[in-house]
Design a protein around this motif. Structure first.
Motif, PDB file in Angstrom:
ATOM      1  N   TYR A  91     -29.329 114.942  59.440  1.00 19.57           N
ATOM      2  CA  TYR A  91     -30.558 115.151  59.719  1.00 19.57           C
ATOM      3  C   TYR A  91     -31.590 114.421  58.608  1.00 19.57           C
ATOM      4  N   ALA A  94     -32.064 111.404  60.370  1.00 23.36           N
ATOM      5  CA  ALA A  94     -32.966 111.419  61.473  1.00 23.36           C
ATOM      6  C   ALA A  94     -34.627 111.565  60.946  1.00 23.36           C
ATOM      7  N   ILE A 159     -33.082 109.794  70.554  1.00 24.40           N
ATOM      8  CA  ILE A 159     -33.189 109.572  69.113  1.00 24.40           C
ATOM      9  C   ILE A 159     -31.432 109.691  68.700  1.00 24.40           C
ATOM     10  N   LEU A 163     -29.708 106.457  66.629  1.00 21.84           N
ATOM     11  CA  LEU A 163     -29.136 106.748  65.397  1.00 21.84           C
ATOM     12  C   LEU A 163     -27.534 106.338  65.462  1.00 21.84           C
TER      13      LEU A 163
END
Length: 673
Positions: A91, A94, A159, A163
Motif C-alpha cells: 500500500y 500505491a 490501479i 501496479l
C-alpha cells in the motif's frame, strides 16, 4: 471501552486499543465484514515511534465525532508497518503512485477485496493550506462509495493492474569492478561537501553505503577510488557523530536529521540504524585507528545494551520520538537549564561546547546537543556529561516499542559480533549469542520464522525475506566467532527455506519478499532496493555468499551459484541508484575479495595470536574461523592441520589459497596483499 486491538502484541496497535474507533487488526475477518456491510476498508498504517502518527491519533482517532464517521462508513484496520512489512510495502507503493510521495501515518481506502482506490498520509483535523481535513476525506470517500460504487471498484481494479504491470524483476546486468568504481564516483558526485553525507535534507544515516565504502577502500587501498571511498566514509561518520543526530550524552543515533547539517534530528531511535552504524563505526575504527569512530562505536554499543535490550535477550524495535506528546522533550536544552543543572561556570562552558544558544537550534528556544570538537579538559567533560545525563534521566522518558523484530535483531547480532572482535569486547559477543538463542528458540516455529515477539511470546505474522537473510547473516557471524556448528546449521536451514519459498521461479536470482505460501495480498511484494535496512534479496545474497565459504561441499556450490545469480540482478540498480544499493555493493565487494577466507587451526591457547590478527586485519565481508585441527564441525578446517607442530592460518581468496603460515607477522603480510 477497548476495541479489538486490546489483544494485540504490537505496542503500536496497543496504543490505539482505547480509541473510540472500532479498529480491527489486519485479518480476513475484517475484509469479510466489509463485504457483508458493503463498505470500504480504511487502512491506517504506522509505527510506535512515529511522531505524526501520534499527532493524527490524538487529533482524529481519539475524537468521538471522527470515530463515529469512521465506524458508520468503514471497516477500520490498523497495521504496524514493522510487524507487517508486506502489507505496508503493497500500500506504500500505491500511495506513492497516487500522490507522488509516501510516509507514515499512511491512510488508504480499499475495496472489500483489498484493492486501493484512494491513498494519502497525514490528514489534519483542522483546515490547512492545500490539505483537506480528515473528516472531509472520510465524507467524500463515503459519498463516492455510496453514489459511484461500481466506478470506484473499477478504478481500484485498474490501479492494481497498473501496479502489478510496473513491478517486474530487475534485468540481468553486470556488477563488476568497473560498475563498483562507478558507484564510488556517483556517490562522490552526490556528496555534500559542506556537511558530509549524501543529498540534501532530510538526511538519513547512509549505513550500508558506509559499509560498502569501507570495504572498497580495504580491497583497493588508499589510491584512486579507494582513497575517495575512505574520505567519503570518514567525513560522513565524523559529521554525524558531531551533530545533533547523535545523542552526545547517552550514545545512539536518531532516525534522521531534518536539516542538511545533522543538527536537528527526528528524535526516534531505531534499532536497525544503531545496529548498522555500530558495525560501520567499528569497522572504521578497526581499519584506520580512528579514535572518534572507536568512541562512537563503544558508546553506541553501550546504548544498545543499556537502553534497547529486552529481559528475554532480544533488542527492542525503537524509542519514541515523543515524550508525553512533545517531540524531543527528553533531549533538548536551553542555556538556563544547563546552568540550573551544572552551575554558572560549567553551564556556560557546556553551552559553548554543545552549541546551545539563547535562540535555540530546535523549537521554543531549546537546542539539540552538538559536539563539534572534543574538549581539551577530558575530566571536566566527563563530569559535565555524567551530571547532565543524570539530570536528563530524571525527565520524562520516551516510550519503548519493545517488540523484537527478527530482521533487525539479526542485524544487531552481526554488528555486535563484528564490533566485539574489532574492539576486543567479549561481553558484546555474549549479548549476541543470547539474542541468537532467543530468535532460534522463540521466532523459529516449525522450521519457519515469525516476524516478531514480545515479552517472550512469538507473534502471528510470518517472517519475510529480510528476516531470513538478516538472521542468517547474524547466525553465520556467531558461527565464525564461537566455532559452534549449531549456528551454521540454523543459518543453512534458513537459507534453504529462502531459496525454496521466496525465489521467483520465472527469473533466476530474483526474489519475492513473501513466501510462496504466505497470505495472498493484492500483489506479491518484491523490492530489491536497499533503503534504511537491507533489501531482503541483498541480505539473502550476502548470507549465501558467506555461507558458500563456510558450509560443506554438499551445499557450498549451490549457495555460490545462487549468490552469483542474485548479484547479477543488481548491476542496473547500482548504476541507477547507488545510494539505494549499499548492501548489494557490500556483497559485491565481498565477492570481489573472494570472499577472503581465513581458517586458523590449532589448540585454543596456541591459535589466539593468529586468530586475533585475522580478526583485526581481515576486511569486512571476510570469513574467519578457528578451531582444533580438522575440526569436524568446521568445514573450512577440513584437511587443515598444524604446520610443524604449530597453529597455522590458511588464507584463501575465492578458489585460490596461499601457503599456510604460523606467525602473526606472516598472516598480517598475507592479509595486507
Amino acid at each position: 471501552m477497548a476495541n479489538r486491538l486490546v489483544d494485540a502484541t504490537s505496542p503500536y496497535l496497543l496504543q490505539h486499543a482505547d480509541n473510540p474507533v472500532d479498529w480491527w487488526p489486519w485479518s480476513s475477518e475484517a475484509f469479510e465484514q466489509a463485504r457483508q456491510r458493503d463498505v470500504p476498508v480504511l487502512l491506517s498504517v504506522g509505527y510506535a515511534a512515529c511522531h505524526w502518527c501520534h499527532v493524527m491519533a490524538h487529533e482524529s482517532f481519539e475524537d468521538a465525532e471522527t470515530a463515529r464517521l469512521m465506524n458508520e462508513n468503514f471497516i477500520n484496520i490498523k497495521v504496524d508497518r514493522e510487524e507487517r512489512p508486506d502489507v505496508d510495502a503493497v500500500y506504500l507503493e500505491a500511495t506513492q503512485a497516487m500522490t507522488g510521495q509516501g510516509g507514515w501515518p499512511m491512510t488508504c481506502f480499499l475495496t472489500p477485496d483489498g484493492e486501493p482506490f484512494h491513498c494519502g498520509t497525514y490528514y489534519p483535523a483542522q483546515p490547512m493550506p492545500g490539505m483537506p481535513t480528515f473528516r472531509q476525506v472520510l465524507q467524500a470517500v463515503a459519498e463516492a462509495w455510496t453514489g459511484r460504487g461500481s466506478e470506484v471498484r473499477g478504478a481500484a481494479a485498474r490501479i492494481v493492474e497498473q501496479l502489478s504491470a510496473q513491478r517486474t524483476a530487475l534485468p540481468e546486468s553486470t556488477l563488476d569492478d568497473e560498475v563498483i568504481a562507478g558507484a564510488v564516483s556517483r556517490l562522490q558526485a552526490e556528496f555534500d561537501e559542506d556537511n558530509a553525507g549524501f543529498g540534501d535534507a532530510p538526511k538519513f544515516p547512509p549505513s550500508m553505503v558506509l559499509e560498502f565504502l569501507l570495504r572498497h577502500r580495504e580491497r583497493i587501498g588508499d589510491t584512486g577510488s579507494g582513497r575517495t571511498a575512505l574520505e567519503l566514509a570518514q567525513a560522513t561518520c565524523a559529521a554525524m557523530a558531531r551533530g545533533g543526530i547523535y545523542d552526545q550524552l547517552a550514545g545512539g543515533f536518531a532516525r534522521y536529521s531534518v536539516d542538511a547539517s545533522w543538527i536537528v534530528p527526528h528524535f526516534e531511535k531505531m534499532l536497525y540504524d544503531n545496529a548498522q552504524l555500530l558495525r560501520a563505526y567499528a569497522h572504521l575504527a578497526r581499519s584506520t585507528g580512528d579514535a572518534l569512530a572507536e568512541r562512537i562505536a563503544r558508546e553506541t554499543a553501550g546504548f544498545l545494551l543499556r537502553d534497547m535490550r529486552t529481559p528475554e535477550g532480544g533488542f527492542a524495535a525503537s524509542l519514541d520520538a515523543d515524550t508525553e506528546g512533545v517531540e524531543g522533550l527528553t533531549y533538548v536544552w536551553t542555556p538556563q537549564q544547563l546552568t540550573e543543572v551544572l552551575g554558572e561556570q560549567d553551564g556556560e562552558w557546556a553551552a559553548e561546547l554543545f552549541g546551545v544558544t539563547a535562540s535555540g537550534t530546535f523549537e521554543h528556544g531549546a537546542s539539540t546537543l552538538q559536539l563539534r570538537q572534543d574538549p581539551r579538559d577530558a575530566a571536566r567533560w566527563q563530569r559535565v556529561r555524567e551530571t547532565l545525563l543524570q539530570a536528563r534521566d530524571r525527565r520524562p522518558q520516551p516510550d519503548v516499542d519493545d517488540k523484537v523484530v527478527t530482521a533487525w535483531n539479526g542485524l544487531t547480532i552481526t554488528a555486535l559480533v563484528e564490533a566485539a572482535q574489532a574492539l576486543d569486547e567479549p561481553a558484546w559477543l555474549d549479548a549476541a549469542v543470547r539474542t541468537g538463542e532467543l530468535l532460534v528458540q522463540v521466532h523459529l516455529v516449525e522450521g519457519r520464522l515469525r516476524r516478531t515477539s514480545r515479552n517472550g511470546a512469538v507473534g502471528d505474522a510470518a517472517g519475510v525475506l529480510d528476516d531470513y537473510g538478516c538472521l542468517a547473516e547474524g547466525l553465520l557471524a556467531l558461527h565464525q566467532a564461537t566455532g559452534q556448528h549449531r549456528w551454521l546449521r540454523h543459518a543453512c536451514d534458513l537459507l534453504g527455506t529462502a531459496l525454496a519459498e521466496f525465489t521467483d521461479p520465472d527469473n533466476a536470482g530474483a526474489f519475492f519478499d513473501t513466501a510462496a505460501d504466505a497470505e495472498a495480498l493484492v500483489r506479491r511484494p518484491s523490492d530489491p532496493t536497499d533503503n534504511v535496512t537491507p533489501a531482503g534479496a541483498s541480505a539473502v545474497a550476502s548470507a549465501l555468499l558467506t555461507a558458500s565459504a563456510l558450509a560443506g561441499p554438499e551445499v557450498s556450490g549451490s549457495y555460490r551459484t545462487a549468490a552469483e545469480q542474485a548479484l547479477s540482478r543488481a548491476g542496473l540498480l547500482v548504476q541507477r541508484a547507488s545510494r539505494f544499493a549499499g548492501h548489494w555493493l557490500s556483497a559485491a565487494e565481498a565477492r570481489a575479495h573472494g570472499p577472503l577466507q581465513v581458517a586458523v587451526a590449532g589448540s585454543a591457547e596456541d591459535r589466539q595470536e593468529l586468530i586475533g590478527t585475522a580478526r583485526r586485519r581481515a576486511p569486512g565481508g571476510a570469513v574467519v574461523v578457528a578451531g582444533e585441527p580438522e575440526a569436524p564441525d568446521l568445514p573450512l578446517l577440513e584437511g587443515r592441520g598444524l604446520v610443524g607442530g604449530s597453529a597455522a592460518a590458511y588464507v584463501c581468496r575465492g578458489y585460490v589459497c596461499d601457503r599456510p603460515v604460523t606467525s602473526p607477522a606472516e598472516l598480517d603480510e598475507l592479509l595486507a596483499m
